[in-house]
Write a protein that holds these residues in place. Structure first.
Motif, PDB file in Angstrom:
ATOM      1  N   LEU A  15       6.324  12.230 -14.024  1.00 57.62           N
ATOM      2  CA  LEU A  15       7.301  12.558 -12.988  1.00 57.62           C
ATOM      3  C   LEU A  15       6.978  13.838 -12.223  1.00 57.62           C
ATOM      4  CD1 LEU A  15      10.702  11.565 -14.656  1.00 57.62           C
ATOM      5  CD2 LEU A  15       9.287  10.258 -13.048  1.00 57.62           C
ATOM      6  N   SER A  16       6.168  14.720 -12.789  1.00 59.39           N
ATOM      7  CA  SER A  16       5.797  15.945 -12.076  1.00 59.39           C
ATOM      8  C   SER A  16       4.945  15.654 -10.847  1.00 59.39           C
ATOM      9  CB  SER A  16       5.052  16.903 -13.009  1.00 59.39           C
ATOM     10  OG  SER A  16       3.825  16.346 -13.435  1.00 59.39           O
ATOM     11  N   LEU A  17       4.431  14.426 -10.720  1.00 54.43           N
ATOM     12  CA  LEU A  17       3.606  14.064  -9.573  1.00 54.43           C
ATOM     13  C   LEU A  17       4.428  13.701  -8.335  1.00 54.43           C
ATOM     14  CD1 LEU A  17       0.954  11.807 -11.360  1.00 54.43           C
ATOM     15  CD2 LEU A  17       0.680  14.182 -10.625  1.00 54.43           C
ATOM     16  N   ILE A  18       5.716  13.480  -8.508  1.00 58.32           N
ATOM     17  CA  ILE A  18       6.558  13.097  -7.372  1.00 58.32           C
ATOM     18  C   ILE A  18       6.592  14.215  -6.336  1.00 58.32           C
ATOM     19  CG2 ILE A  18       8.919  12.525  -6.669  1.00 58.32           C
ATOM     20  CD1 ILE A  18       9.241  11.085  -9.339  1.00 58.32           C
ATOM     21  N   GLU A  19       6.453  13.801  -5.077  1.00 55.15           N
ATOM     22  CA  GLU A  19       6.378  14.694  -3.903  1.00 55.15           C
ATOM     23  C   GLU A  19       5.052  15.453  -3.820  1.00 55.15           C
ATOM     24  OE1 GLU A  19       8.335  14.451  -1.415  1.00 55.15           O
ATOM     25  OE2 GLU A  19       9.670  13.060  -2.454  1.00 55.15           O
ATOM     26  N   GLN A  20       4.064  15.009  -4.595  1.00 52.90           N
ATOM     27  CA  GLN A  20       2.715  15.566  -4.472  1.00 52.90           C
ATOM     28  C   GLN A  20       1.871  14.646  -3.580  1.00 52.90           C
ATOM     29  OE1 GLN A  20       1.953  18.557  -5.652  1.00 52.90           O
ATOM     30  NE2 GLN A  20       4.030  18.703  -6.512  1.00 52.90           N
ATOM     31  N   THR A  21       0.901  15.242  -2.889  1.00 56.16           N
ATOM     32  CA  THR A  21       0.071  14.507  -1.934  1.00 56.16           C
ATOM     33  C   THR A  21      -1.281  14.163  -2.554  1.00 56.16           C
ATOM     34  OG1 THR A  21       1.145  15.600  -0.073  1.00 56.16           O
ATOM     35  CG2 THR A  21      -0.997  14.597   0.354  1.00 56.16           C
ATOM     36  N   HIS A  39     -10.493  -0.759  -0.589  1.00 52.87           N
ATOM     37  CA  HIS A  39      -9.776  -0.090   0.498  1.00 52.87           C
ATOM     38  C   HIS A  39      -8.670   0.826  -0.016  1.00 52.87           C
ATOM     39  CE1 HIS A  39     -11.935  -2.716   3.171  1.00 52.87           C
ATOM     40  NE2 HIS A  39     -11.391  -3.795   2.631  1.00 52.87           N
ATOM     41  N   LEU A  40      -8.450   0.857  -1.332  1.00 52.25           N
ATOM     42  CA  LEU A  40      -7.341   1.649  -1.865  1.00 52.25           C
ATOM     43  C   LEU A  40      -7.432   3.136  -1.509  1.00 52.25           C
ATOM     44  CD1 LEU A  40      -4.730   1.659  -3.464  1.00 52.25           C
ATOM     45  CD2 LEU A  40      -6.068   1.930  -5.555  1.00 52.25           C
ATOM     46  N   PRO A  41      -8.599   3.777  -1.595  1.00 51.23           N
ATOM     47  CA  PRO A  41      -8.647   5.198  -1.211  1.00 51.23           C
ATOM     48  C   PRO A  41      -8.126   5.443   0.201  1.00 51.23           C
ATOM     49  CG  PRO A  41     -10.643   4.607  -2.382  1.00 51.23           C
ATOM     50  CD  PRO A  41      -9.897   3.320  -2.132  1.00 51.23           C
ATOM     51  N   ALA A  42      -8.504   4.581   1.145  1.00 47.27           N
ATOM     52  CA  ALA A  42      -8.041   4.747   2.520  1.00 47.27           C
ATOM     53  C   ALA A  42      -6.536   4.515   2.650  1.00 47.27           C
ATOM     54  CB  ALA A  42      -8.801   3.787   3.439  1.00 47.27           C
ATOM     55  N   LEU A  43      -5.979   3.684   1.759  1.00 47.58           N
ATOM     56  CA  LEU A  43      -4.554   3.372   1.828  1.00 47.58           C
ATOM     57  C   LEU A  43      -3.668   4.530   1.386  1.00 47.58           C
ATOM     58  CD1 LEU A  43      -4.538  -0.306   0.488  1.00 47.58           C
ATOM     59  CD2 LEU A  43      -3.734   0.448   2.737  1.00 47.58           C
ATOM     60  N   ILE A  44      -4.092   5.293   0.368  1.00 46.26           N
ATOM     61  CA  ILE A  44      -3.170   6.300  -0.175  1.00 46.26           C
ATOM     62  C   ILE A  44      -3.675   7.735  -0.069  1.00 46.26           C
ATOM     63  CG2 ILE A  44      -2.097   4.634  -1.736  1.00 46.26           C
ATOM     64  CD1 ILE A  44      -3.624   5.920  -4.048  1.00 46.26           C
ATOM     65  N   GLN A  45      -4.927   7.945   0.287  1.00 45.40           N
ATOM     66  CA  GLN A  45      -5.406   9.323   0.418  1.00 45.40           C
ATOM     67  C   GLN A  45      -4.677  10.024   1.564  1.00 45.40           C
ATOM     68  OE1 GLN A  45      -9.601   9.898  -0.316  1.00 45.40           O
ATOM     69  NE2 GLN A  45      -9.716  11.408   1.327  1.00 45.40           N
ATOM     70  N   GLY A  46      -4.168  11.220   1.285  1.00 46.85           N
ATOM     71  CA  GLY A  46      -3.397  11.962   2.263  1.00 46.85           C
ATOM     72  C   GLY A  46      -1.925  11.593   2.293  1.00 46.85           C
ATOM     73  N   LYS A  47      -1.515  10.624   1.471  1.00 43.43           N
ATOM     74  CA  LYS A  47      -0.118  10.180   1.419  1.00 43.43           C
ATOM     75  C   LYS A  47       0.611  10.871   0.266  1.00 43.43           C
ATOM     76  CE  LYS A  47      -1.075   7.219   4.672  1.00 43.43           C
ATOM     77  NZ  LYS A  47      -0.673   7.458   6.064  1.00 43.43           N
ATOM     78  N   THR A  48       1.924  10.959   0.397  1.00 45.23           N
ATOM     79  CA  THR A  48       2.747  11.643  -0.593  1.00 45.23           C
ATOM     80  C   THR A  48       3.434  10.638  -1.505  1.00 45.23           C
ATOM     81  OG1 THR A  48       3.125  13.504   0.892  1.00 45.23           O
ATOM     82  CG2 THR A  48       4.665  13.249  -0.938  1.00 45.23           C
ATOM     83  N   LEU A  49       3.349  10.887  -2.795  1.00 47.17           N
ATOM     84  CA  LEU A  49       4.027  10.037  -3.779  1.00 47.17           C
ATOM     85  C   LEU A  49       5.518  10.358  -3.762  1.00 47.17           C
ATOM     86  CD1 LEU A  49       3.813   8.010  -6.156  1.00 47.17           C
ATOM     87  CD2 LEU A  49       3.490   9.984  -7.661  1.00 47.17           C
ATOM     88  N   ARG A  50       6.336   9.373  -3.454  1.00 52.85           N
ATOM     89  CA  ARG A  50       7.775   9.600  -3.300  1.00 52.85           C
ATOM     90  C   ARG A  50       8.584   9.288  -4.558  1.00 52.85           C
ATOM     91  NH1 ARG A  50       7.747  13.068   0.784  1.00 52.85           N
ATOM     92  NH2 ARG A  50       6.910  12.161   2.706  1.00 52.85           N
ATOM     93  N   ALA A  51       8.127   8.353  -5.368  1.00 54.28           N
ATOM     94  CA  ALA A  51       8.882   7.976  -6.572  1.00 54.28           C
ATOM     95  C   ALA A  51       7.962   7.245  -7.536  1.00 54.28           C
ATOM     96  CB  ALA A  51      10.066   7.092  -6.203  1.00 54.28           C
ATOM     97  N   LEU A  60       5.369   1.592 -11.062  1.00 58.91           N
ATOM     98  CA  LEU A  60       5.322   1.447  -9.615  1.00 58.91           C
ATOM     99  C   LEU A  60       5.282   2.829  -8.976  1.00 58.91           C
ATOM    100  CD1 LEU A  60       6.407  -1.304 -10.684  1.00 58.91           C
ATOM    101  CD2 LEU A  60       7.834  -1.413  -8.642  1.00 58.91           C
ATOM    102  N   ALA A  61       4.206   3.107  -8.244  1.00 55.95           N
ATOM    103  CA  ALA A  61       4.059   4.367  -7.511  1.00 55.95           C
ATOM    104  C   ALA A  61       4.434   4.114  -6.059  1.00 55.95           C
ATOM    105  CB  ALA A  61       2.625   4.880  -7.614  1.00 55.95           C
ATOM    106  N   HIS A  62       5.515   4.738  -5.610  1.00 55.18           N
ATOM    107  CA  HIS A  62       6.070   4.480  -4.285  1.00 55.18           C
ATOM    108  C   HIS A  62       5.559   5.500  -3.272  1.00 55.18           C
ATOM    109  CE1 HIS A  62       9.335   1.673  -5.721  1.00 55.18           C
ATOM    110  NE2 HIS A  62       9.011   2.271  -6.859  1.00 55.18           N
ATOM    111  N   PHE A  63       4.970   4.996  -2.204  1.00 57.21           N
ATOM    112  CA  PHE A  63       4.593   5.802  -1.053  1.00 57.21           C
ATOM    113  C   PHE A  63       5.421   5.344   0.142  1.00 57.21           C
ATOM    114  CE2 PHE A  63       1.024   5.736  -3.969  1.00 57.21           C
ATOM    115  CZ  PHE A  63       0.587   7.057  -3.968  1.00 57.21           C
ATOM    116  N   ASP A  64       5.396   6.095   1.225  1.00 61.12           N
ATOM    117  CA  ASP A  64       6.226   5.751   2.380  1.00 61.12           C
ATOM    118  C   ASP A  64       5.890   4.374   2.941  1.00 61.12           C
ATOM    119  OD1 ASP A  64       7.693   8.125   2.355  1.00 61.12           O
ATOM    120  OD2 ASP A  64       6.221   9.181   3.588  1.00 61.12           O
TER     121      ASP A  64
END
Length: 271
Positions: A15-21, A39-51, A60-64
């Motif tokens: 849970l400490s990873l939530i809101e980390q990029t 293609h996964l690196p391109a999908l989530i690199q630079g994105k913030t983990l929301r939940a 389940l790792a939720h991104f925007d």
């Protein structure tokens, strides 16, 4: 295999990873149960983990813009490590975050999974067919009784069917049936409403007790922080063949059901 309590303990440890990029995605070996998309690196690199949530045995790792599904398989672990921690032989996948933490999948048998489910993740083929969560209010004795009317298979194998209810694996099915005083070979449709209510109550209580104890540590399972669980010290029947029953002192016996070992007490769980 890690079951629902072990997966939930793993999720809580992340849970400490939530809101980390995400700074980087490292795929060392994408040949898991299903291949990790290149293609996964391109999908989530630079994105913030929301939940971080759990559905059955999936984290389940939720991104925007969508959700990443992760499954531990038979012997996998998801570890939370520092960025400078050297990768070991079976460390197949990393998500490196900008704060220096690393989510790492360690999976010797490579039966785990890392899958991009997108924005409509509830419609993913692995999630859409799942039954209710055992700790949710939707899972009641009435629900179980209604859905077992036409099932002639043994109650032990039936209650492990994820289409009926998720997360009741081999360990916790044996333990719950003992607590409910139900023989594991009883045909599912032979259970009365009262027995179903008692079984549901014991499934919920068994899983809750396992969560409090940090899950069970069997073979390769440790939580995300590397700590073992201790629920195995409270087992009534699982893995205790020929040992005395904690209630009546008769020896625990084991049988094979659906290629799995089932443990029970002949005296306390009469057919």
């Amino acid at each position: 295999m890690p079951e629902l309590p072990e997966v939930e303990i793993t999720r809580l440890g992340l849970l400490s990873l939530i809101e980390q990029t995400v700074a980087e995605v490292v795929i060392r070996n994408g040949s898991l149960r299903w291949p990790i998309t290149e293609h996964l690196p391109a999908l989530i690199q630079g994105k913030t983990l929301r939940a971080l949530t759990r559905r059955a045995k999936y984290i389940l790792a939720h991104f925007d813009h969508g959700v990443l599904l992760m499954h531990l398989g038979m012997s996998g672990r998801i570890c939370l490590l520092a960025q400078n921690e050297p990768a070991q032989k079976h460390d197949h996948f990393d998500i490196v975050f900008q704060n220096g933490q690393v989510l790492r999948l360690r999976d010797p048998r490579r039966f785990g999974a890392v899958l991009w489910a997108g924005a409509q993740y509830t419609q993913h083929k692995l999630l859409s067919v799942l039954g209710p969560e055992p700790l949710d209010d939707l899972f009641t004795g009435q629900y179980l009784h209604e859905h077992m009317r036409t099932r002639i298979a043994a109650i032990k194998t039936t209650v492990m069917d994820s289409h009926l209810v998720v997360g009741v694996g081999n360990i916790y099915a044996s333990e719950s049936l003992f607590r409910a005083r139900i023989h594991p070979s009883t045909p599912a449709n032979a259970l009365s409403l009262k027995q179903c209510e008692r079984l549901v109550a014991e499934i919920k209580a068994t899983l809750a007790d396992a969560l409090k104890a940090g899950g069970s540590s069997l073979r390769d399972f440790f939580g995300a922080d590397g700590n073992p669980g201790y629920f195995q010290q409270q087992y009534f029947v699982y893995g205790r063949t020929d040992e005395p029953c904690r209630v009546c002192s008769k020896p625990i016996v084991s049988i094979k059901q659906g290629q799995r070992s089932t443990f029970y007490c002949r005296a306390c769980q009469k057919k």
